[in-house]
Design an enzyme around this catalytic site. Sequence first.
Site, PDB file in Angstrom:
ATOM      1  N   ASP A  51      34.517  51.314  42.667  1.00 16.01           N
ATOM      2  CA  ASP A  51      35.274  51.730  41.484  1.00 16.01           C
ATOM      3  C   ASP A  51      34.401  52.417  40.441  1.00 16.01           C
ATOM      4  O   ASP A  51      33.173  52.432  40.548  1.00 16.01           O
ATOM      5  CB  ASP A  51      35.991  50.518  40.867  1.00 16.01           C
ATOM      6  CG  ASP A  51      35.097  49.283  40.786  1.00 16.01           C
ATOM      7  OD1 ASP A  51      33.858  49.439  40.808  1.00 16.01           O
ATOM      8  OD2 ASP A  51      35.632  48.174  40.699  1.00 16.01           O
ATOM      9  N   ASN A  69      39.465  36.756  36.873  1.00 10.42           N
ATOM     10  CA  ASN A  69      40.933  36.712  37.018  1.00 10.42           C
ATOM     11  C   ASN A  69      41.389  36.941  38.470  1.00 10.42           C
ATOM     12  O   ASN A  69      42.570  37.081  38.732  1.00 10.42           O
ATOM     13  CB  ASN A  69      41.610  37.724  36.077  1.00 10.42           C
ATOM     14  CG  ASN A  69      41.311  39.178  36.440  1.00 10.42           C
ATOM     15  OD1 ASN A  69      40.654  39.452  37.446  1.00 10.42           O
ATOM     16  ND2 ASN A  69      41.793  40.100  35.637  1.00 10.42           N
ATOM     17  N   HIS A  86      40.374  39.533  40.455  1.00  9.56           N
ATOM     18  CA  HIS A  86      40.398  40.907  40.949  1.00  9.56           C
ATOM     19  C   HIS A  86      39.277  41.171  41.955  1.00  9.56           C
ATOM     20  O   HIS A  86      38.242  40.508  41.933  1.00  9.56           O
ATOM     21  CB  HIS A  86      40.408  41.934  39.801  1.00  9.56           C
ATOM     22  CG  HIS A  86      39.129  42.101  39.048  1.00  9.56           C
ATOM     23  ND1 HIS A  86      39.094  42.477  37.724  1.00  9.56           N
ATOM     24  CD2 HIS A  86      37.829  41.965  39.418  1.00  9.56           C
ATOM     25  CE1 HIS A  86      37.840  42.576  37.323  1.00  9.56           C
ATOM     26  NE2 HIS A  86      37.054  42.263  38.328  1.00  9.56           N
ATOM     27  N   GLU A 127      43.555  44.566  39.736  1.00  9.91           N
ATOM     28  CA  GLU A 127      43.897  43.471  38.834  1.00  9.91           C
ATOM     29  C   GLU A 127      45.084  42.665  39.389  1.00  9.91           C
ATOM     30  O   GLU A 127      45.807  43.138  40.289  1.00  9.91           O
ATOM     31  CB  GLU A 127      44.243  44.036  37.454  1.00  9.91           C
ATOM     32  CG  GLU A 127      43.086  44.776  36.768  1.00  9.91           C
ATOM     33  CD  GLU A 127      42.060  43.839  36.123  1.00  9.91           C
ATOM     34  OE1 GLU A 127      41.730  42.790  36.700  1.00  9.91           O
ATOM     35  OE2 GLU A 127      41.579  44.179  35.028  1.00  9.91           O
TER      36      GLU A 127
HETATM   37  P1  PGA Z   1      30.741  40.299  37.661  1.00 13.73           P
HETATM   38  O1  PGA Z   1      32.130  40.943  37.967  1.00 13.73           O
HETATM   39  O2  PGA Z   1      29.902  40.501  38.874  1.00 13.73           O
HETATM   40  O3  PGA Z   1      30.183  41.092  36.495  1.00 13.73           O
HETATM   41  O4  PGA Z   1      30.980  38.865  37.336  1.00 13.73           O
HETATM   42  C1  PGA Z   1      32.695  40.733  39.223  1.00 13.73           C
HETATM   43  C2  PGA Z   1      33.859  41.660  39.388  1.00 13.73           C
HETATM   44  O5  PGA Z   1      34.500  41.987  38.379  1.00 13.73           O
HETATM   45  O6  PGA Z   1      34.115  42.070  40.525  1.00 13.73           O
END
Ligand code: PGA
Length: 242
Positions: A67, A134, A136, A141
Amino acid sequence: MKIIIAKNYEEASKQAAEIVLEVVKKKPDATLGLATGTTPLKLYEELCEDYQKNQTSWKDIKSYNLDEYVGLAPDHPQSYHKFMNDHLFSHIDIKDENTHVPSGLGDPEDVCDKYNKMLEENPRDLQILGIGSNGHIGFNEPGTDFDSVTHLMPLKESTILDNAHLFFNDDIDAVPKASITMGIKNIMDAKEILVMAFGTRKQKVVKKLIDGEITNEYPVTILNKHPNVTLIVDEEAGALIK
Ligand code: PGA
């Protein structure tokens, strides 16, 4: 799903690096799906260290990142293009033209179509994933369709808050409000998936994944349907696993 509970982030990242390097050595022209965020940082450090020590070659490896933030140019300090250059690509012998990150600039529909076509033509041998608090994966999301392909994704408030620490002065207003992300179908198309989660902030979502109920309220739970997934957690993130 194979589950590895490592003592801490360092040990977990070493084990993750072994899995990635096994693919790179066995198939020197493999196609990898790569992730950004704090989760894979130490894994990338391990891979750079291996390159220094053992010169494992990446010259025919291709990579596709999950992404990018909409609106950020590739040289923006918080863009995922720059993250990948800083933390991995500039330290190994992967060729520039073999690395791909969706563009944060340009017409999003056009960017998504082109990226999706590349993904369809270049199936990933191994997909590396973090998990958002969350649930994702990529920037898919909660609520995203399981059959989604590369798309424009408005970010949830929880993701903007989670990621603000990466922006100057923790500035929530500086965090872009949308992203271009591989869809869940693109992620599931990979032959093998390595998913990692570290720290107490990820306990709940790891438990949701392990419990096995598949719901797009926690997009990561779709991984229960994939035949070749390894989950690596540290003791903190794995604390609720029985
Ligand atoms: P993070 O994010 O590695 O910064 O905890 C994980 C994600 O959003 O896939």
